[in-house]
Design an enzyme around this catalytic site. Structure first.
Site, PDB file in Angstrom:
ATOM      1  N   ASN A 105       0.832  -1.202   0.000  1.00  0.00           N
ATOM      2  CA  ASN A 105       0.000   0.000   0.000  1.00  0.00           C
ATOM      3  C   ASN A 105       0.869   1.255   0.000  1.00  0.00           C
ATOM      4  O   ASN A 105       2.002   1.225   0.481  1.00  0.00           O
ATOM      5  CB  ASN A 105      -0.930   0.012   1.232  1.00  0.00           C
ATOM      6  CG  ASN A 105      -1.857  -1.200   1.227  1.00  0.00           C
ATOM      7  OD1 ASN A 105      -2.135  -1.766   0.171  1.00  0.00           O
ATOM      8  ND2 ASN A 105      -2.313  -1.614   2.400  1.00  0.00           N
ATOM      9  N   HIS A 122       5.928  -0.514  -2.693  1.00  0.00           N
ATOM     10  CA  HIS A 122       5.440   0.251  -3.851  1.00  0.00           C
ATOM     11  C   HIS A 122       5.465   1.754  -3.621  1.00  0.00           C
ATOM     12  O   HIS A 122       4.750   2.493  -4.281  1.00  0.00           O
ATOM     13  CB  HIS A 122       4.012  -0.194  -4.222  1.00  0.00           C
ATOM     14  CG  HIS A 122       3.955  -1.633  -4.640  1.00  0.00           C
ATOM     15  ND1 HIS A 122       2.772  -2.364  -4.667  1.00  0.00           N
ATOM     16  CD2 HIS A 122       4.922  -2.489  -5.037  1.00  0.00           C
ATOM     17  CE1 HIS A 122       3.025  -3.596  -5.075  1.00  0.00           C
ATOM     18  NE2 HIS A 122       4.327  -3.704  -5.303  1.00  0.00           N
ATOM     19  N   CYS A 151       8.194  21.204 -11.637  1.00  0.00           N
ATOM     20  CA  CYS A 151       9.319  21.370 -10.720  1.00  0.00           C
ATOM     21  C   CYS A 151       9.771  22.828 -10.707  1.00  0.00           C
ATOM     22  O   CYS A 151       9.940  23.450 -11.775  1.00  0.00           O
ATOM     23  CB  CYS A 151      10.465  20.469 -11.204  1.00  0.00           C
ATOM     24  SG  CYS A 151      11.986  20.660 -10.269  1.00  0.00           S
ATOM     25  N   GLY A 191      -5.101  -9.154   3.141  1.00  0.00           N
ATOM     26  CA  GLY A 191      -5.799  -8.215   2.263  1.00  0.00           C
ATOM     27  C   GLY A 191      -5.100  -7.973   0.955  1.00  0.00           C
ATOM     28  O   GLY A 191      -5.091  -6.845   0.452  1.00  0.00           O
ATOM     29  N   THR A 192      -4.501  -9.041   0.383  1.00  0.00           N
ATOM     30  CA  THR A 192      -3.926  -8.880  -0.949  1.00  0.00           C
ATOM     31  C   THR A 192      -4.436  -9.980  -1.869  1.00  0.00           C
ATOM     32  O   THR A 192      -4.607 -11.118  -1.463  1.00  0.00           O
ATOM     33  CB  THR A 192      -2.380  -8.867  -0.934  1.00  0.00           C
ATOM     34  OG1 THR A 192      -1.901  -8.674  -2.267  1.00  0.00           O
ATOM     35  CG2 THR A 192      -1.792 -10.146  -0.370  1.00  0.00           C
ATOM     36  N   SER A 193      -4.686  -9.598  -3.126  1.00  0.00           N
ATOM     37  CA  SER A 193      -5.233 -10.552  -4.099  1.00  0.00           C
ATOM     38  C   SER A 193      -4.136 -11.447  -4.655  1.00  0.00           C
ATOM     39  O   SER A 193      -4.401 -12.361  -5.418  1.00  0.00           O
ATOM     40  CB  SER A 193      -5.906  -9.789  -5.247  1.00  0.00           C
ATOM     41  OG  SER A 193      -4.954  -8.912  -5.825  1.00  0.00           O
TER      42      SER A 193
END
Ligand code: BV8
Ligand code: ZN
Length: 255
Positions: A105, A122, A151, A191-193
């Site tokens: 997450n 990630h 920037c 909670g991860t596929s």
């Protein structure tokens, strides 16, 4: 199903003897904080496909659209709070000597809940950098302009500091994740596929190194075939139940 029964004595025994626990988390642990998951029916990807938004060429092709999507998700994340699932992982740190949270997450909720060892596979949506010169920008430092911000040093496009499809996981974070998976006595996948790699390879790596691997999800996933047990339930219910049973003195069946 009566709450008490969902935690097996096998898992409690493994936890009671554990020196090291690793927890891989995905969007499902933040669902109860009101952050839509990626592939669920209210999923973030519903309107778009992952490669359409979470990739470098999508960003270069349509920087305003991709930035707007992240600006919306930053807003959702800012409005959200860690939930009982995130907090249970913090409580676990007081019961097990070495706990590592390896998260896919980008919502910063494990850090906000107080977890001490968080590996961000990630990246993190609350950080940004210039696509050209790498200058870093916190959300507060982003110029308030419609569309993608530029920037202030070189005029390049500013992007969220998340790992897009086709981009490498930051090597230092990947090394920390692999080390934690290898040394874990118990490895949770919460909670991860189990679709996105290389994150989804960690449960098997842990299992190959002797960990007892437990999946916590509201449904069966591709990982369900390789884990030692799958607990079907919400992370915000199951994780606090595990902590509660770990805290209560061991039922002494001897009398
Ligand atoms: C890489 C950050 C080396 C951005 C994300 C073909 C072409 C190109 C690449 C590939 C390809 N095939 C494979 C790849 C590799 C690719 C990949 O795995 N693709 C998948 C789609 C097949 N991976 C990569 O590109 C990775 N890099 O491989 O580098 C390389 C280098 C160059 C070239 C090739 C390879 C980088 C992947 C990182 C992508 N970035 N996010 C952003 O967030 O915007 S991925 C994104 O998906 C999020 O990080 C998310 O966390 C992640 C995984 O999704 P989940 O977290 O699992 O969420 P999901 O919605 O899917 O599932 C939620 C689950 O929770 C469900 O199971 C549901 O049942 C459950 N649930 C719901 N509520 C609850 C619950 N569970 C418990 N309690 C509840 N209450
Ligand atoms: Zn720049």
């Amino acid at each position: 199903m009566q709450a008490g029964s969902m935690i097996s004595s096998r898992l409690l025994q493994a936890l009671r003897g554990a020196k090291s626990v690793a927890v891989l988390t995905g969007a499902g642990i933040s669902a109860e904080s009101g952050i839509p998951t990626f592939r669920g029916n209210e999923g973030l990807w519903k309107k778009f496909k992952p490669e359409e938004l979470a990739s470098v060429d999508a960003f270069l092709r349509n920087p305003d659209l991709v930035w707007e999507w992240y600006a919306y998700r930053k807003h959702v994340v800012r409005e959200s709070q860690p939930n009982a699932g995130h907090r249970a992982l913090v409580d676990l740190e007081a019961l097990i000597p070495d706990v590592t949270v390896i998260t896919q997450n980008v919502d910063n909720l494990h850090q906000r809940a107080g977890s001490k060892n968080v590996v961000e596979l990630h990246g993190n949506i609350t950080r940004n950098f210039c696509n050209d010169c790498g200058a870093r920008y916190d959300d507060e430092a982003i110029p308030e302009t419609p569309g993608v911000p530029r920037c202030q040093k070189c005029g390049g496009l500013i992007r969220p500091a998340v790992v897009w499809f086709g981009e490498l996981i930051p090597p230092d974070q990947w090394r920390l994740a692999e080390t934690a998976a290898r040394r874990a006595n118990v490895f949770f996948s919460v909670g991860t596929s189990g679709i996105v790699y290389p994150a989804a390879s960690l449960p098997l790596l842990a299992k190959d190194h002797g960990a007892y691997v437990v999946e916590i999800n509201t449904e069966i996933t591709p990982l369900s075939d390789i884990v030692d047990e799958t607990i079907i339930g919400k992370a915000g219910d199951v994780l606090p139940e595990i902590v509660a049973q770990l805290r209560s003195p061991k039922e002494d069946f001897s009398q």
